[in-house]
Design a protein around this motif. Structure first.
Motif, short mmCIF file in Angstrom:
data_model
loop_
_atom_site.label_atom_id
_atom_site.label_comp_id
_atom_site.label_asym_id
_atom_site.label_seq_id
_atom_site.Cartn_x
_atom_site.Cartn_y
_atom_site.Cartn_z
N ILE A 123 0.85 -1.19 0.00
CA ILE A 123 0.00 0.00 0.00
C ILE A 123 0.88 1.24 0.00
CG2 ILE A 123 -1.62 1.35 1.42
CD1 ILE A 123 -2.69 -1.39 2.50
N ILE A 124 0.57 2.17 -0.89
CA ILE A 124 1.18 3.50 -0.84
C ILE A 124 0.02 4.47 -0.65
CG2 ILE A 124 2.62 5.20 -2.02
CD1 ILE A 124 3.98 2.98 -3.52
N ALA A 125 0.14 5.33 0.36
CA ALA A 125 -1.00 6.17 0.74
C ALA A 125 -0.68 7.65 0.58
CB ALA A 125 -1.38 5.89 2.19
N GLY A 126 -1.73 8.42 0.32
CA GLY A 126 -1.64 9.87 0.40
C GLY A 126 -1.78 10.28 1.87
N ASP A 127 -1.31 11.49 2.20
CA ASP A 127 -1.37 11.90 3.61
C ASP A 127 -2.81 12.18 4.05
OD1 ASP A 127 -1.71 14.28 2.27
OD2 ASP A 127 0.07 15.26 3.11
N ASN A 128 -3.76 12.11 3.12
CA ASN A 128 -5.18 12.25 3.47
C ASN A 128 -5.86 10.89 3.68
OD1 ASN A 128 -4.98 11.44 0.80
ND2 ASN A 128 -6.79 12.56 0.13
N ALA A 129 -5.09 9.81 3.62
CA ALA A 129 -5.70 8.48 3.70
C ALA A 129 -6.17 8.19 5.13
CB ALA A 129 -4.70 7.41 3.26
N VAL A 130 -7.26 7.44 5.22
CA VAL A 130 -7.79 6.99 6.52
C VAL A 130 -8.13 5.52 6.37
CG1 VAL A 130 -9.63 7.24 8.23
CG2 VAL A 130 -8.79 9.27 7.02
N PHE A 131 -7.54 4.72 7.25
CA PHE A 131 -7.75 3.27 7.20
C PHE A 131 -8.59 2.83 8.40
CE2 PHE A 131 -3.78 4.27 5.12
CZ PHE A 131 -3.74 3.44 4.02
N GLY A 132 -9.24 1.69 8.26
CA GLY A 132 -9.94 1.16 9.41
C GLY A 132 -10.82 -0.01 9.04
N GLN A 133 -11.20 -0.75 10.08
CA GLN A 133 -12.16 -1.86 9.92
C GLN A 133 -13.34 -1.50 10.82
OE1 GLN A 133 -9.84 -3.98 7.18
NE2 GLN A 133 -11.90 -4.46 7.80
N ALA A 159 -3.99 -6.04 15.12
CA ALA A 159 -5.19 -6.32 14.32
C ALA A 159 -6.41 -6.40 15.22
CB ALA A 159 -5.00 -7.62 13.54
N LEU A 160 -6.26 -7.09 16.34
CA LEU A 160 -7.39 -7.20 17.27
C LEU A 160 -7.83 -5.82 17.76
CD1 LEU A 160 -6.47 -10.40 19.29
CD2 LEU A 160 -8.57 -10.02 17.97
N GLU A 161 -6.84 -4.98 18.09
CA GLU A 161 -7.19 -3.64 18.58
C GLU A 161 -7.98 -2.87 17.52
OE1 GLU A 161 -3.90 -0.99 19.70
OE2 GLU A 161 -5.28 0.69 19.31
N LEU A 162 -7.49 -2.90 16.30
CA LEU A 162 -8.17 -2.13 15.25
C LEU A 162 -9.55 -2.69 14.94
CD1 LEU A 162 -5.26 -1.32 12.77
CD2 LEU A 162 -6.26 0.11 14.57
N ILE A 163 -9.65 -4.01 14.88
CA ILE A 163 -10.94 -4.63 14.52
C ILE A 163 -11.97 -4.47 15.64
CG2 ILE A 163 -12.08 -6.85 14.04
CD1 ILE A 163 -9.41 -7.63 12.55
N LEU A 164 -11.51 -4.61 16.89
CA LEU A 164 -12.47 -4.63 18.01
C LEU A 164 -12.84 -3.23 18.51
CD1 LEU A 164 -11.22 -7.80 19.92
CD2 LEU A 164 -12.76 -7.61 17.95
N THR A 165 -11.96 -2.24 18.26
CA THR A 165 -12.35 -0.86 18.60
C THR A 165 -13.05 -0.19 17.43
OG1 THR A 165 -10.28 0.11 17.83
CG2 THR A 165 -10.38 -0.54 20.17
N ALA A 166 -12.77 -0.67 16.21
CA ALA A 166 -13.30 -0.06 14.98
C ALA A 166 -12.81 1.38 14.81
CB ALA A 166 -14.83 -0.11 14.94
N ARG A 167 -11.66 1.69 15.44
CA ARG A 167 -11.20 3.08 15.31
C ARG A 167 -10.47 3.27 13.99
NH1 ARG A 167 -5.76 4.34 16.36
NH2 ARG A 167 -4.56 2.60 17.26
#
Ligand code: CAA
Length: 261
Positions: A123-133, A159-167
């Motif tokens: 993945i190459i991202a722009g500085d405006n990118a926002v990721f999340g699950q 992964a667990l933190e991101l998936i379970l908080t959905a932040r």
């Protein structure tokens, strides 16, 4: 061939761009879009001159804002599972495409969008990118491979933190997590990705494909068998014209002219 929800363009010799094109819905993935992505990937796979595929989203705001919530809202369990399986097959065909794939993340990459990005080689991202699950906030789990690919990419606890908080995670954090390989100012993103794509396209095409295959297959093998596979792949390279050309060019102090043979 043209598609309803996807654009597929060869922007320079061997460099292809697949753009998810539903900007009015922030490129959300409905069933028709998944089918288009699958068909576009088949077209790229069938093109022997293709060297690299860039995957991105149309518009300024989003890469892909997830699976289409409006389509999914009335799903039965069977329909949900079917949607997941159909998409998993398409994303796996992206992941196992023989040429390198780069996700050019130009905004929101949420849920199915992050899962699409993670199905690319990097993945190459722009500085405006926002990721999340964000799925658990909708009362569902990730369903396009997120629980597996995010875990493999950033590790179990993250992964667990991101998936379970959905932040949501901004570009800079995605970089430190190892989710994105690079972050560039949004205005420079396309040129920076193109620069990398040109670099790949200038290398020995068969060696590039075999290198990808060795990394991917090796991940599912123990170290001895993975190294054995690498030795076979390395040996195979010596039966190609590209190897003769690449080494002759080095010795002759000239650029190599690879033919992918
Ligand atoms: N599905 C369907 N439509 C979507 C969508 C989605 N995932 N994301 C955005 N849209 C639509 C909005 O409904 C809106 O359409 P209308 O103008 O017709 O109302 C349009 O795109 C623009 O969106 P917003 O007005 O919401 O834009 P915003 O700038 O205020 O917010 C956003 C942007 C934060 C990305 C917000 O749109 C959002 O939170 N989207 C949903 C993100 C999400 O939850 N994704 C996960 C989906 S579930 C999933 O992907 C499951 C899986 O793993 C398989």
């Amino acid at each position: 061939m043209s598609y309803e929800n996807v654009l597929l363009d060869e922007i320079e010799a061997g460099i292809w761009v697949l753009t998810v094109n539903r900007p009015h819905a922030l490129n959300a993935l409905n069933s028709a879009t998944i089918a288009d992505i699958g068909a576009a990937l088949q077209a790229v796979a069938a093109n022997a001159a293709a060297r690299v595929l860039i995957v991105t989203g149309a518009g300024e705001k989003a890469f892909v804002a997830g699976a289409d919530i409006k389509e999914m809202s009335a799903f039965s369990g069977v329909q949900g599972q079917d949607f997941s399986r159909r998409t998993m097959a398409v994303f796996r065909s992206l992941e196992t495409l023989s040429i390198p794939t780069i996700a050019m993340v130009n905004g929101y990459a949420l849920g199915g969008g992050n899962e699409l990005a993670m199905s690319c080689d990097w993945i190459i991202a722009g500085d405006n990118a926002v990721f999340g699950q964000p799925e658990v906030g909708l009362g569902v789990t990730p369903g396009f491979g997120g629980t597996q690919r995010l875990t493999r990419l950033v590790g179990r606890a993250r992964a667990l933190e991101l998936i379970l908080t959905a932040r949501n995670v901004k570009a800079a954090e995605a970089l430190t997590l190892g989710l994105a390989n690079h972050v560039y100012p949004a205005a420079e993103l396309r040129e920076q990705v193109l620069k990398q794509a040109r670099m790949i396209a200038s290398r020995g095409p068969l060696a590039v494909k075999l290198g990808k295959e060795a990394v991917q297959r090796g991940q599912d093998l123990d170290l001895d068998n993975a190294c054995q596979f690498e030795a076979q792949v390395f040996g195979l390279c010596f039966s190609t014209a590209d190897q003769k050309e690449g080494m002759a060019a080095f010795i002759g102090k000239r650029p190599a002219a690879f033919r992918g043979e």
